[in-house]
Design a protein around this motif. Structure first.
Motif, mmCIF file in Angstrom:
data_model
loop_
_atom_site.group_PDB
_atom_site.id
_atom_site.type_symbol
_atom_site.label_atom_id
_atom_site.label_comp_id
_atom_site.label_asym_id
_atom_site.label_seq_id
_atom_site.Cartn_x
_atom_site.Cartn_y
_atom_site.Cartn_z
ATOM 1 N N SER A 234 17.424 -64.700 -9.765
ATOM 2 C CA SER A 234 18.723 -64.703 -9.071
ATOM 3 C C SER A 234 19.613 -65.864 -9.487
ATOM 4 O O SER A 234 20.799 -65.891 -9.115
ATOM 5 N N ASN B 183 15.079 -62.416 2.357
ATOM 6 C CA ASN B 183 15.700 -61.285 3.037
ATOM 7 C C ASN B 183 15.406 -60.062 2.179
ATOM 8 O O ASN B 183 15.832 -59.988 1.023
ATOM 9 N N TYR B 184 14.661 -59.126 2.752
ATOM 10 C CA TYR B 184 14.195 -57.987 1.968
ATOM 11 C C TYR B 184 14.479 -56.683 2.693
ATOM 12 O O TYR B 184 14.169 -56.533 3.877
ATOM 13 N N GLN B 185 15.111 -55.758 1.976
ATOM 14 C CA GLN B 185 15.329 -54.410 2.470
ATOM 15 C C GLN B 185 14.787 -53.430 1.426
ATOM 16 O O GLN B 185 15.141 -53.523 0.248
ATOM 17 N N GLN C 151 16.706 -51.915 -1.611
ATOM 18 C CA GLN C 151 17.919 -52.704 -1.796
ATOM 19 C C GLN C 151 17.653 -54.041 -2.493
ATOM 20 O O GLN C 151 18.581 -54.751 -2.841
ATOM 21 N N GLY C 152 16.392 -54.377 -2.685
ATOM 22 C CA GLY C 152 16.073 -55.627 -3.374
ATOM 23 C C GLY C 152 15.787 -56.772 -2.418
ATOM 24 O O GLY C 152 15.666 -56.595 -1.203
ATOM 25 N N VAL C 153 15.691 -57.957 -2.993
ATOM 26 C CA VAL C 153 15.289 -59.137 -2.228
ATOM 27 C C VAL C 153 16.166 -60.327 -2.596
ATOM 28 O O VAL C 153 16.655 -60.431 -3.729
ATOM 29 N N ARG C 154 16.368 -61.200 -1.631
ATOM 30 C CA ARG C 154 17.151 -62.414 -1.839
ATOM 31 C C ARG C 154 16.494 -63.547 -1.064
ATOM 32 O O ARG C 154 15.996 -63.340 0.042
ATOM 33 N N GLU D 141 23.465 -61.844 -6.187
ATOM 34 C CA GLU D 141 23.082 -60.466 -5.898
ATOM 35 C C GLU D 141 21.588 -60.389 -5.652
ATOM 36 O O GLU D 141 20.833 -61.287 -6.022
ATOM 37 N N ASP D 142 21.176 -59.290 -5.018
ATOM 38 C CA ASP D 142 19.757 -59.103 -4.729
ATOM 39 C C ASP D 142 18.976 -58.852 -6.022
ATOM 40 O O ASP D 142 19.512 -58.349 -7.007
ATOM 41 N N SER E 246 15.859 -56.912 -7.875
ATOM 42 C CA SER E 246 15.122 -55.663 -7.689
ATOM 43 C C SER E 246 13.614 -55.899 -7.670
ATOM 44 O O SER E 246 13.110 -56.839 -8.288
#
Length: 221
Positions: free
Chosen positions: A18, A55-57, A60-63, A23-24, A26
């Protein structure tokens, strides 16, 4: 809250993927770097999210969260300081230190790392030219350029590399390129964008575009 080696490695990899991009990341990108199946990566990301480090959805990826970024920067700091120590004090070549630093970066003692930083006289960059965050997690802004973008007849100094794989560093060493080398671009080949470069005033050699875009420089004053 303590962290395991595996958790630290994941946080560092997410930070690496990142870095410079708002951006998130993948799941597949994390899986590729960790050489782990996507399902296993998903399980780890869920655990990191439960601890408040990412922060993970799903889909939608992870940040990284602020807490996760702080841990990741601490690991990056330790890794790069150990690389400086191994090259400057232990006599390792710049292509030999990454895997050793991978082991040393998990040492928990903050006191040791602060004493190491002072012993090395607070370096701003590691042996590959990567910036070293300070103890507060602040990353120096270096503003380097890519050799591939330097115009003909301009002189510059090699300050780092965008790719620090062993084979790439060994190639640069074979070409007698190292941090501090003075480079002068003599010619740019229109066909393949390879460049002719004089290294430290010697006869020009051709460098491919792929290599040139991974060499970081600053223009000579």
């Amino acid at each position: 809250m303590s962290t395991s080696f595996a958790e630290e490695n994941y946080l560092k990899i997410i930070y690496r993927l990142s870095e410079g991009h708002n951006e998130d990341v993948s799941t597949n990108a994390v899986a590729e770097l960790t050489q782990t199946k996507a399902a296993s990566v998903t399980d780890m990301l869920r655990k990191l999210a439960e601890k408040g480090w990412v922060n993970y959805q799903k889909y939608q990826g992870v940040r990284l969260s602020k807490a996760g970024e702080k841990i990741a920067l601490g690991i990056v700091r330790k890794h790069r300081l150990w690389e400086v120590f191994l090259v400057e004090k232990m006599g390792f070549n710049w292509d030999e230190v990454h895997e050793i630093a991978e082991q040393l970066e998990h040492i928990e003692s903050d006191t040791l790392i602060e004493k190491l930083d002072a012993f090395l006289e607070y370096p701003k960059t590691d042996p590959h030219g990567d910036p070293i965050p300070n103890k507060n997690g602040d990353m120096p802004e270096l503003g380097y350029l890519h050799l591939a973008d330097i115009k003909v007849n301009n002189r510059c100094t090699l300050m780092g590399v965008a790719k620090d794989s062993t084979v790439f560093l060994q190639l640069l060493t074979k070409m007698k390129l190292s941090l501090g080398s003075t480079l002068e671009v003599r010619e740019v080949n229109v066909f393949d964008r390879s460049i002719s470069v004089s290294i430290d005033g010697n006869q020009p050699v051709f460098i491919s575009h792929e290599v040139a875009k991974n060499i970081l420089v600053k223009l000579a004053q």
